[in-house]
Design an enzyme around this catalytic site. Sequence first.
Site, PDB file in Angstrom:
ATOM      1  N   GLN A  64     -31.701  -3.026   5.700  1.00  0.00           N
ATOM      2  CA  GLN A  64     -32.841  -2.125   5.858  1.00  0.00           C
ATOM      3  C   GLN A  64     -34.170  -2.860   5.761  1.00  0.00           C
ATOM      4  OE1 GLN A  64     -31.533  -0.180   2.034  1.00  0.00           O
ATOM      5  NE2 GLN A  64     -33.751   0.128   1.790  1.00  0.00           N
ATOM      6  N   CYS A  70     -32.537   3.379   2.854  1.00  0.00           N
ATOM      7  CA  CYS A  70     -31.142   3.212   2.429  1.00  0.00           C
ATOM      8  C   CYS A  70     -30.292   4.430   2.758  1.00  0.00           C
ATOM      9  CB  CYS A  70     -31.082   2.912   0.934  1.00  0.00           C
ATOM     10  SG  CYS A  70     -31.617   4.290  -0.104  1.00  0.00           S
ATOM     11  N   HIS A 364     -31.256   5.039  -4.945  1.00  0.00           N
ATOM     12  CA  HIS A 364     -30.734   4.255  -3.830  1.00  0.00           C
ATOM     13  C   HIS A 364     -29.412   4.857  -3.364  1.00  0.00           C
ATOM     14  CE1 HIS A 364     -30.431   0.709  -1.339  1.00  0.00           C
ATOM     15  NE2 HIS A 364     -29.292   0.311  -1.884  1.00  0.00           N
ATOM     16  N   ASN A 386     -23.589  -2.301   0.675  1.00  0.00           N
ATOM     17  CA  ASN A 386     -25.028  -2.119   0.551  1.00  0.00           C
ATOM     18  C   ASN A 386     -25.702  -2.361   1.902  1.00  0.00           C
ATOM     19  OD1 ASN A 386     -27.502  -1.625  -0.633  1.00  0.00           O
ATOM     20  ND2 ASN A 386     -27.303  -3.189  -2.210  1.00  0.00           N
TER      21      ASN A 386
END
Length: 445
Positions: A64, A70, A364, A386
């Site tokens: 990102q 996110c 997040h 992630n």
Amino acid sequence: MQNSITYEDLAAFSDKFAASTAGRVAMHAVTNNGVLKSAMDQEAMRRNPHHFSTELIQGDITSQKKSGRCWMFAATNCMRYQVIHRFQLETFELSQNYPLFYDKLEKANYFLESILETLSEPVEGRLVSHLLRDPLGDGGQWDMFVNLVKKYGMVPKDAMPETAVSGGTAEMTAAMTEKLREDACILRAMHGGGKTLDDLRAAKDSMMSDIYGMLCICLGRPPQKFDFEFTDKDGKFTRDEGLTPQAFFEKYVAMDLDDYVSLINAPTADKPFYRSYSVKYLGNVAGGRPVRYLNLPVERLKQAAAAQMKDGEPVWFGCDVGKSSDRDSGIMDTKLYDRESLLGVRFGMDKGQRLTYGQSLMTHAMVLTGVDEDSAGKFLRWRVENSWGKDCGKDGYFVMNDDWFTEYTYQVVVHKKYLTAEELAAYEADPIMLEPWDPMGSLAK
């Protein structure tokens, strides 16, 4: 001790610290290395190997960059998994710039509509101050992403690639925020001057046209139609011509987003379990699907997430990523840092107290792509995809031990088939409306 610190107090504090060998050793370590490096437990790596009894194989890791998207990356990573495996691709990525464009546009409209709804509220009051604080930041929620997909569809990354601004949104967001605050000032002044609601809406239309233009300049014009081209693992080439974004999503992603529900774990006195909740003035698409959660004990979140992964589908989840985690190693472990021994104090708040007193909240969103269980079915650790690029964690993946899940995971999104009949009825019941500043109104960035 009296109401102020005296020189005698200072002398006593100093003498007590000077007499502590552990305190002096800790001071040397921390002043040279910082708190977390000095407190890190090196055995955490051994406790948290990247091995899982259930593991989903994903495409290349995404990034990102310098944006707070996110929640979009987590959602598109869940969705691209379907495309990769259905069409036997090595890797694939959906455009994150495309939903960013429409999210900013819709948030601007949502903000201006909220201003029109609150014209009778004082500008210095808590509600209007809250609305003005962050009119269209990058953060978001699962239901907000659903709104974008249902209205605008999705496109592959090739159809609307990243720009210099999508990967670093601060300058664009700052300019648009300044403009929207000015627009709010104008609308409220018009109202104060006796203008009609029709007059205000006509002014708002012009304001929205300006916002659209700013977005095109920063992110490019979103495609109305495009060709989708790909080559599968066997070398077979496919070209699908003239697709709309809505048709592409229906044909290639093919997820019924109405079947997915958000489960939260907020163990606070004001939020009983087995009740649904929503948050006032939290959203992006005016008239769209409201944010809705079902509050459950954390073990139910784990059970539902594990069940979905065992059936071959990853799980969007939200957490407080900055707590007891290390970006470089990708370790998320409640005992990763022994700050109590280092600093000589105790940190004793539980999860509910941390939420209530502002010490923790969801910050997040990422994707669960694996879980490890022992022979008795006890959860040991979780595999996390992630969106910070391949240089964080192990090639972009984190490992989260089960205690960390308990303490710092607040939300998972799963198919409703993993809920009991009673849980589904509770989710579908009229939600309790939370105030806009409630911690469960936080947005993942």
